[in-house]
Motif scaffolding. Sequence first.
Motif, mmCIF file in Angstrom:
data_model
loop_
_atom_site.group_PDB
_atom_site.id
_atom_site.type_symbol
_atom_site.label_atom_id
_atom_site.label_comp_id
_atom_site.label_asym_id
_atom_site.label_seq_id
_atom_site.Cartn_x
_atom_site.Cartn_y
_atom_site.Cartn_z
ATOM 1 N N GLU A 59 0.825 -1.211 0.000
ATOM 2 C CA GLU A 59 0.000 0.000 0.000
ATOM 3 C C GLU A 59 0.862 1.264 0.000
ATOM 4 N N ALA A 60 1.960 1.257 0.756
ATOM 5 C CA ALA A 60 2.870 2.405 0.757
ATOM 6 C C ALA A 60 3.492 2.588 -0.622
ATOM 7 N N LEU A 61 3.917 1.494 -1.239
ATOM 8 C CA LEU A 61 4.499 1.577 -2.579
ATOM 9 C C LEU A 61 3.462 2.047 -3.600
ATOM 10 N N ALA A 62 2.214 1.609 -3.445
ATOM 11 C CA ALA A 62 1.153 2.037 -4.357
ATOM 12 C C ALA A 62 0.925 3.538 -4.257
ATOM 13 N N CYS A 63 0.958 4.049 -3.052
ATOM 14 C CA CYS A 63 0.786 5.497 -2.859
ATOM 15 C C CYS A 63 1.928 6.254 -3.537
ATOM 16 N N LEU A 64 3.138 5.799 -3.318
ATOM 17 C CA LEU A 64 4.295 6.458 -3.929
ATOM 18 C C LEU A 64 4.256 6.352 -5.451
ATOM 19 N N ARG A 65 3.903 5.170 -5.949
ATOM 20 C CA ARG A 65 3.857 4.967 -7.407
ATOM 21 C C ARG A 65 2.807 5.872 -8.033
ATOM 22 N N SER A 66 1.658 6.012 -7.370
ATOM 23 C CA SER A 66 0.599 6.868 -7.914
ATOM 24 C C SER A 66 0.991 8.345 -7.874
ATOM 25 N N ALA A 67 1.981 8.679 -7.050
ATOM 26 C CA ALA A 67 2.496 10.051 -6.993
ATOM 27 C C ALA A 67 3.647 10.248 -7.972
ATOM 28 N N GLY A 68 3.907 9.227 -8.803
ATOM 29 C CA GLY A 68 4.902 9.365 -9.848
ATOM 30 C C GLY A 68 6.288 8.857 -9.521
ATOM 31 N N VAL A 69 6.456 8.216 -8.379
ATOM 32 C CA VAL A 69 7.768 7.672 -8.027
ATOM 33 C C VAL A 69 8.055 6.487 -8.954
ATOM 34 N N THR A 70 9.236 6.471 -9.534
ATOM 35 C CA THR A 70 9.639 5.396 -10.443
ATOM 36 C C THR A 70 9.969 4.129 -9.656
ATOM 37 N N VAL A 71 10.126 3.042 -10.368
ATOM 38 C CA VAL A 71 10.509 1.793 -9.715
ATOM 39 C C VAL A 71 11.871 1.946 -9.045
ATOM 40 N N SER A 72 12.802 2.625 -9.699
ATOM 41 C CA SER A 72 14.106 2.853 -9.057
ATOM 42 C C SER A 72 13.948 3.747 -7.832
ATOM 43 N N GLY A 73 13.016 4.687 -7.881
ATOM 44 C CA GLY A 73 12.725 5.521 -6.711
ATOM 45 C C GLY A 73 12.130 4.712 -5.577
ATOM 46 N N LEU A 74 11.283 3.752 -5.917
ATOM 47 C CA LEU A 74 10.722 2.859 -4.887
ATOM 48 C C LEU A 74 11.832 2.051 -4.229
ATOM 49 N N ARG A 75 12.757 1.572 -5.050
ATOM 50 C CA ARG A 75 13.878 0.791 -4.511
ATOM 51 C C ARG A 75 14.726 1.672 -3.585
ATOM 52 N N ARG A 76 14.986 2.899 -4.006
ATOM 53 C CA ARG A 76 15.768 3.829 -3.174
ATOM 54 C C ARG A 76 15.038 4.088 -1.857
ATOM 55 N N TYR A 77 13.731 4.312 -1.928
ATOM 56 C CA TYR A 77 12.919 4.537 -0.724
ATOM 57 C C TYR A 77 13.085 3.371 0.255
ATOM 58 N N LEU A 78 12.953 2.150 -0.249
ATOM 59 C CA LEU A 78 13.058 0.980 0.622
ATOM 60 C C LEU A 78 14.464 0.840 1.197
ATOM 61 N N ASP A 79 15.480 1.120 0.382
ATOM 62 C CA ASP A 79 16.867 1.058 0.875
ATOM 63 C C ASP A 79 17.092 2.074 1.986
ATOM 64 N N LEU A 80 16.597 3.291 1.788
ATOM 65 C CA LEU A 80 16.763 4.334 2.809
ATOM 66 C C LEU A 80 15.963 3.995 4.061
ATOM 67 N N LEU A 81 14.773 3.474 3.877
ATOM 68 C CA LEU A 81 13.932 3.086 5.006
ATOM 69 C C LEU A 81 14.628 2.024 5.852
ATOM 70 N N ALA A 82 15.296 1.105 5.193
ATOM 71 C CA ALA A 82 15.998 0.034 5.901
ATOM 72 C C ALA A 82 17.169 0.571 6.733
ATOM 73 N N ARG A 83 17.660 1.747 6.395
ATOM 74 C CA ARG A 83 18.762 2.351 7.159
ATOM 75 C C ARG A 83 18.297 2.934 8.485
ATOM 76 N N GLY A 84 16.997 3.034 8.667
ATOM 77 C CA GLY A 84 16.473 3.594 9.916
ATOM 78 C C GLY A 84 16.726 5.089 9.987
ATOM 79 N N ASP A 85 17.001 5.561 11.195
ATOM 80 C CA ASP A 85 17.176 6.999 11.413
ATOM 81 C C ASP A 85 18.300 7.597 10.581
ATOM 82 N N SER A 86 19.303 6.813 10.244
ATOM 83 C CA SER A 86 20.415 7.357 9.462
ATOM 84 C C SER A 86 19.986 7.712 8.034
ATOM 85 N N GLY A 87 18.856 7.193 7.594
ATOM 86 C CA GLY A 87 18.343 7.515 6.264
ATOM 87 C C GLY A 87 17.346 8.656 6.253
#
Length: 150
Positions: A59-87
Amino acid sequence: MSAAARESVGLTIQEMARRSGFSEPTLRYYEKIGLLGEVARDGSSGHRRYEPATAARVEALACLRSAGVTVSGLRRYLDLLARGDSGAGDLRDLFAAQAEKLAADIERLQLRLAYLRGKADMWDARARGDAPAENRAVEEVTRLLEHFKH
């Protein structure tokens, strides 16, 4: 079975597609490229079951995708999210940049909407035989066309 009970055993791919707006092939593709992590499988049938955490991620990815985030942007989002506060700073920048892009897209769409409404007004005035209203509409459409050149 209630919606809460169904979700606790996991949503089917059809239910997840309906809920997220993604097609079933898109859900399969996102799983294949690693955006969804491990999607649980029903023990007896082997069918995908989207458990609450995975469903929330979709659902979070769907919201981002509908706002125009690319697949590579989704991947970046998830990578940064996995970093926790440092991201956090990079996530802020990612969302701010996407918000600016979306604002520009909305501005272009509003201009196109005004153009279409102006053309409808022009043709309405012509259909009614109202030459002054048609001339005003033509002037407005001409003014709007100048914005498309920039």
